[in-house]
Every structure is written in C-alpha cells, then in structure tokens.
Design a protein around this motif. Structure first.
Motif, PDB file in Angstrom:
ATOM      1  N   VAL A   1      -6.361   2.930  -3.579  1.00 40.23           N
ATOM      2  CA  VAL A   1      -7.314   3.346  -2.431  1.00 40.23           C
ATOM      3  C   VAL A   1      -7.991   2.041  -1.312  1.00 40.23           C
ATOM      4  N   ASN A   2      -7.818   2.743   0.021  1.00 34.15           N
ATOM      5  CA  ASN A   2      -7.974   2.302   0.786  1.00 34.15           C
ATOM      6  C   ASN A   2      -6.441   0.700   0.838  1.00 34.15           C
ATOM      7  N   HIS A   3      -4.672   1.215   0.337  1.00 36.26           N
ATOM      8  CA  HIS A   3      -3.788   0.530   1.153  1.00 36.26           C
ATOM      9  C   HIS A   3      -3.728  -0.366  -0.542  1.00 36.26           C
ATOM     10  N   ARG A   4      -4.866  -0.437  -0.773  1.00 38.59           N
ATOM     11  CA  ARG A   4      -4.802  -1.273  -2.612  1.00 38.59           C
ATOM     12  C   ARG A   4      -4.329  -0.486  -4.139  1.00 38.59           C
ATOM     13  N   ILE A   5      -4.304  -0.874  -4.571  1.00 39.06           N
ATOM     14  CA  ILE A   5      -4.287  -0.567  -5.975  1.00 39.06           C
ATOM     15  C   ILE A   5      -5.225  -0.899  -7.193  1.00 39.06           C
ATOM     16  N   GLU A   6      -5.827  -0.061  -7.391  1.00 40.87           N
ATOM     17  CA  GLU A   6      -7.033  -0.060  -8.663  1.00 40.87           C
ATOM     18  C   GLU A   6      -6.661   0.469 -10.015  1.00 40.87           C
ATOM     19  N   LYS A   7      -7.000   0.160 -10.921  1.00 41.66           N
ATOM     20  CA  LYS A   7      -6.359   0.719 -12.189  1.00 41.66           C
ATOM     21  C   LYS A   7      -7.590   0.205 -13.687  1.00 41.66           C
ATOM     22  N   ASP A   8      -6.995   1.125 -14.022  1.00 43.09           N
ATOM     23  CA  ASP A   8      -8.292   1.258 -15.469  1.00 43.09           C
ATOM     24  C   ASP A   8      -7.741   1.371 -16.394  1.00 43.09           C
ATOM     25  N   THR A   9      -8.206  -0.263 -17.290  1.00 42.28           N
ATOM     26  CA  THR A   9      -7.253  -0.915 -18.145  1.00 42.28           C
ATOM     27  C   THR A   9      -7.582  -0.007 -19.461  1.00 42.28           C
ATOM     28  N   CYS A  10      -8.142   1.016 -19.627  1.00 42.97           N
ATOM     29  CA  CYS A  10      -8.410   1.447 -20.516  1.00 42.97           C
ATOM     30  C   CYS A  10      -7.374   1.879 -21.473  1.00 42.97           C
ATOM     31  N   CYS A  11      -6.714   3.005 -20.687  1.00 42.99           N
ATOM     32  CA  CYS A  11      -5.325   4.075 -21.638  1.00 42.99           C
ATOM     33  C   CYS A  11      -4.798   3.129 -20.993  1.00 42.99           C
ATOM     34  N   CYS A  12      -4.191   2.212 -20.088  1.00 44.66           N
ATOM     35  CA  CYS A  12      -2.320   1.464 -19.756  1.00 44.66           C
ATOM     36  C   CYS A  12      -1.954   1.050 -21.777  1.00 44.66           C
ATOM     37  N   VAL A  13      -0.442   1.017 -20.910  1.00 40.84           N
ATOM     38  CA  VAL A  13       0.786   1.599 -22.233  1.00 40.84           C
ATOM     39  C   VAL A  13       1.086   0.473 -22.413  1.00 40.84           C
ATOM     40  N   GLY A  14       1.155  -0.104 -21.078  1.00 49.08           N
ATOM     41  CA  GLY A  14       1.863  -1.654 -20.617  1.00 49.08           C
ATOM     42  C   GLY A  14       3.455  -1.192 -20.973  1.00 49.08           C
ATOM     43  N   CYS A  15       3.783   0.399 -20.140  1.00 48.38           N
ATOM     44  CA  CYS A  15       5.338   0.289 -20.332  1.00 48.38           C
ATOM     45  C   CYS A  15       5.987  -0.092 -19.150  1.00 48.38           C
ATOM     46  N   GLY A  16       5.408  -0.998 -18.015  1.00 47.01           N
ATOM     47  CA  GLY A  16       5.683  -1.876 -17.067  1.00 47.01           C
ATOM     48  C   GLY A  16       6.422  -0.571 -15.811  1.00 47.01           C
ATOM     49  N   GLU A  17       6.027   0.555 -15.759  1.00 46.24           N
ATOM     50  CA  GLU A  17       6.928   1.027 -14.489  1.00 46.24           C
ATOM     51  C   GLU A  17       6.379   0.753 -12.998  1.00 46.24           C
TER      52      GLU A  17
ATOM     53  N   GLY B   1       0.527  -1.316   0.166  1.00 47.41           N
ATOM     54  CA  GLY B   1       0.468   0.371  -0.027  1.00 47.41           C
ATOM     55  C   GLY B   1       1.159   1.547  -0.136  1.00 47.41           C
ATOM     56  N   CYS B   2       2.179   1.176  -0.294  1.00 52.05           N
ATOM     57  CA  CYS B   2       2.903   2.884  -0.209  1.00 52.05           C
ATOM     58  C   CYS B   2       2.046   3.694  -1.822  1.00 52.05           C
ATOM     59  N   GLY B   3       1.325   2.819  -2.591  1.00 52.31           N
ATOM     60  CA  GLY B   3       1.197   3.759  -3.487  1.00 52.31           C
ATOM     61  C   GLY B   3       2.422   4.005  -4.495  1.00 52.31           C
ATOM     62  N   ARG B   4       3.471   3.778  -4.978  1.00 52.47           N
ATOM     63  CA  ARG B   4       5.076   4.911  -5.751  1.00 52.47           C
ATOM     64  C   ARG B   4       4.042   3.723  -6.534  1.00 52.47           C
ATOM     65  N   CYS B   5       3.727   2.684  -6.949  1.00 55.86           N
ATOM     66  CA  CYS B   5       3.382   2.787  -8.633  1.00 55.86           C
ATOM     67  C   CYS B   5       2.017   3.533  -9.100  1.00 55.86           C
ATOM     68  N   ALA B   6       1.709   3.876  -8.434  1.00 54.92           N
ATOM     69  CA  ALA B   6       0.569   5.085  -8.910  1.00 54.92           C
ATOM     70  C   ALA B   6       1.015   6.428  -8.826  1.00 54.92           C
ATOM     71  N   LYS B   7       2.244   6.498  -8.241  1.00 54.17           N
ATOM     72  CA  LYS B   7       2.832   7.678  -8.531  1.00 54.17           C
ATOM     73  C   LYS B   7       3.797   7.933  -9.593  1.00 54.17           C
ATOM     74  N   VAL B   8       4.572   6.721  -9.695  1.00 52.30           N
ATOM     75  CA  VAL B   8       5.368   6.920 -11.328  1.00 52.30           C
ATOM     76  C   VAL B   8       4.298   7.128 -12.108  1.00 52.30           C
ATOM     77  N   CYS B   9       2.908   5.791 -12.625  1.00 55.16           N
ATOM     78  CA  CYS B   9       2.536   6.592 -14.019  1.00 55.16           C
ATOM     79  C   CYS B   9       1.574   7.529 -13.078  1.00 55.16           C
ATOM     80  N   LYS B  10       1.647   7.842 -12.479  1.00 54.89           N
ATOM     81  CA  LYS B  10       1.206   9.407 -12.726  1.00 54.89           C
ATOM     82  C   LYS B  10       2.401  10.515 -13.374  1.00 54.89           C
ATOM     83  N   LYS B  11       3.344   9.974 -12.876  1.00 57.22           N
ATOM     84  CA  LYS B  11       4.683  11.230 -13.541  1.00 57.22           C
ATOM     85  C   LYS B  11       4.916  10.299 -14.851  1.00 57.22           C
ATOM     86  N   ALA B  12       5.243   9.341 -15.112  1.00 57.42           N
ATOM     87  CA  ALA B  12       5.704   9.026 -16.123  1.00 57.42           C
ATOM     88  C   ALA B  12       5.138   8.251 -17.293  1.00 57.42           C
TER      89      ALA B  12
END
Length: 351
Positions: free
Chosen positions: A200-216, A181-192
């Motif tokens: 959300v509630n210490h877990r990650i939610e993903k909107d799959t529609c716009c993922c570009v598959g970068c693996g960041e 629940g650190c949120g680092r993945c969400a932060k890097v996705c927002k930045k890069a």
C-alpha cells in the motif's frame, strides 16, 4: 529353533522381529537425525559381521541392521556400548548408563528432525540441537512418545503426524526505511503462505492475525527490510498419528513459545503418562492417551510449573477431526462421534 525367545523384551532392547524366525533388526538411535559421519562405520560393522550385509534408514531416522540372528544379539549389544555412551550420554546428556546390555528402552521413539537452520535457508531454528536437549527429557523411559522437530512451518519433519510436533516459527521485524516497495514479500506470502501482506503506497501492511511465522518474507526481500529477530519461537502440534484405525492430523497446542517453554512442557510428559496410566506403562499412542485423559487434563498437567513467555498462546480446547470407517453393508459406525478432545466410545459393528 528356540521357541522361548522373549520378543517383547527384545523389542524393548531396540531389536525388531523379522519374518524369518530367529532373526531381528537392530534400530540404532540418531537423536535429531544428525551425527558425525564416523559412526557410519558402526552400522557397517554390525551389518557385515552380524547382519545380512544391508542397512536400512529407518523412517524415524534410525540406523537399522536387519538379519541379526538371535544368538548374536548379545555380541551386538556389547559392540554398541561405546556408541550409546557417546551419543546418548556424552552428546545428549541422558540420565543412563552405557553397558553391554544395549538400549534400555524403546518407549520414546527416536526424535526426528529436518536439517534446520544449520543448513536450510528457510529454517528458523536449529532442530538437531533442540532434539538433543529434549532427548534427555524423554529417554530412557517406559512411556511412549513420538516427537518430531521441523525448522519452519513447511513441517518437513511431519510433526503434524506425531504425538508432539515442534515447529520453528518467527515473528519477522519490518524495517520500513529499508523497504524499496517492490512487493516481492507480498507476492511470496500470497503464493506460499497465508496472504497477510499487501503493498500500500509503496509500503507493506500486515494482517498479524493469520501469520504462520514461516519467514518467507525474509527470504524474498532483496533489501533486508524483513529480518528474523534473535529470539527463537516455536509452535507445538499434538495428537497426530498414522495407523490403520483412527489416523488423524495433529492440532495446535501452543504457539509462539520459547525453547524454555518447550523443554519444560516435554519434561511433564512422563508425569502425564504416569497419571493417566496409573504408573503402569504400556504401548499406546500419545494421541490416544490425550483422548483418554481429555484435552483439559492434558493441558493442566503439561503446563504445570511452566512459565509461559509473553507472546505465548495456548489452545483453550481442541476439536479433533478423525476418520470414521464404514463398509458398504448394513453396519453401524465403528464409533460414536468423538467429543472435543475426548475418547471414542466403541459400538457394535453389525446390526
């Protein structure tokens, strides 16, 4: 000076004309941009014995030796026979012979590639291995194609400006039990990337529609809650080009396809070219060729016999965005606005 030099034939032989009359530059192919360091001795020998003592790293990752006199081209071709055999035939398994005549064709340009996941921590695929598999599908051939491979959507190989740009993508798997629940993945996705993750509630939610598959997210996670699956996937951009008149960035043709799909599609390129050019090859950018045929015809031929994997997505149509040049005098546009995927129609330049 011999004024009967066949410049076109020498260009086909991978020798480029110099501004100095009677001098040429050899372009040695390096498919995927990666070879054993021992081959640097080959270009060194050519540069020192027949060239002007320098060599140029070509922008398509070729090894170039300028300053070669016309009368020495035959000797250079004989010298590179073993290099061509080892690189093209033994390493890339191309359907050709190695002889003292040198390279048989320059139509398919050298396949470019970034270093890929053999080194880069951001890469999703092995770029140079794929380049070597595709080399045998395009070379040698009289039909032109510029192809680049990038290990991730950073697109360091500039696939967006090639006839075909192949980009390694991934569909990361989220192991929620590992998530801290650190949120680092969400932060890097927002930045890069494309901002598809949120905490959300210490877990990650993903909107799959716009993922570009970068693996960041995979690289950012300290707990390995995001992992790349073993299945390698690719995105294919088409129709990109530089140039003086109508430069443009390529558009997405395929997404989330497998390597088998990539190879099968590229196998159809020569069939597409022969169909559009009526079996009469000449130099023309792949993007212009797609324009001439229209996107729907291009899609039909390129996907003929290709078995798409379940995740695969195909663009139903492509809307190109091109540069239209206008001067500051009273002139008409050089071209009408293009129809989707269709060619430009020339107009008179001046009223």
């Amino acid at each position: 000076m011999n004024h009967d030099i066949n410049i076109g034939a020498l260009k086909k032989n991978c020798f480029r004309q110099s501004k100095v009359p009677g001098e040429f530059m050899l372009q040695m192919r390096v498919p995927g941009g990666l070879i054993d360091a021992k081959y640097l001795k080959v270009i060194e020998e050519i540069a020192q014995k027949w060239g002007n003592g320098t060599f140029h790293l070509g922008l398509r990752q070729t090894l170039n030796a300028p300053g070669i006199k016309y009368e020495n081209i035959e000797a250079v071709n004989a010298y590179i026979q073993e290099y061509i055999k080892e690189i093209e035939i033994e390493m890339c398994n191309t359907n050709m012979e190695s002889n003292s005549a040198g390279y048989p064709n320059i139509g398919p340009r050298n396949i470019m590639a970034c270093i890929g996941n053999s080194h880069c921590i951001k890469a999703n695929i092995n770029t140079w291995e794929l380049a070597r598999k595709l080399e045998k599908e395009i070379f040698p051939s009289p039909y032109h194609i510029k192809l680049s491979i990038s290990g991730c959507p950073n697109d360091c190989g500039k696939g967006h400006f090639n006839d075909f740009g192949i980009i390694g993508v991934t569909k990361p798997i989220y192991l929620k039990d590992r998530c801290i629940g650190c949120g680092r993945c969400a932060k890097v996705c927002k930045k890069a990337a494309t901002r598809v993750l949120k905490l959300v509630n210490h877990r990650i939610e993903k909107d799959t529609c716009c993922c570009v598959g970068c693996g960041e997210c995979v690289e950012a996670c300290p707990a390995s809650a995001w992992v790349r699956p073993e299945k390698k996937l690719y995105r294919v951009m088409v129709g990109g080009r530089t140039g003086k008149q109508y430069p443009r960035m390529g558009k997405m043709f395929l997404n989330w396809v497998t390597e088998d799909v990539i190879v099968a599609v590229i196998k159809n390129w020569q069939t597409f070219c022969a169909n559009v050019l009526d079996n009469k090859p000449f130099y023309i950018h792949g993007g212009h060729l797609i324009d001439r045929a229209g996107y729907q015809k291009f899609k039909e031929i390129m996907l003929d016999g290709v078995k798409l994997n379940p995740e695969a997505m195909v663009a139903q149509r492509i809307l190109w965005a091109e540069t239209e040049y206008r001067s500051n005098i009273n002139v008409k546009p050089l071209c009408d606005h293009p129809s989707p995927g269709g060619p430009y129609t020339p107009k008179s330049k001046v009223d």
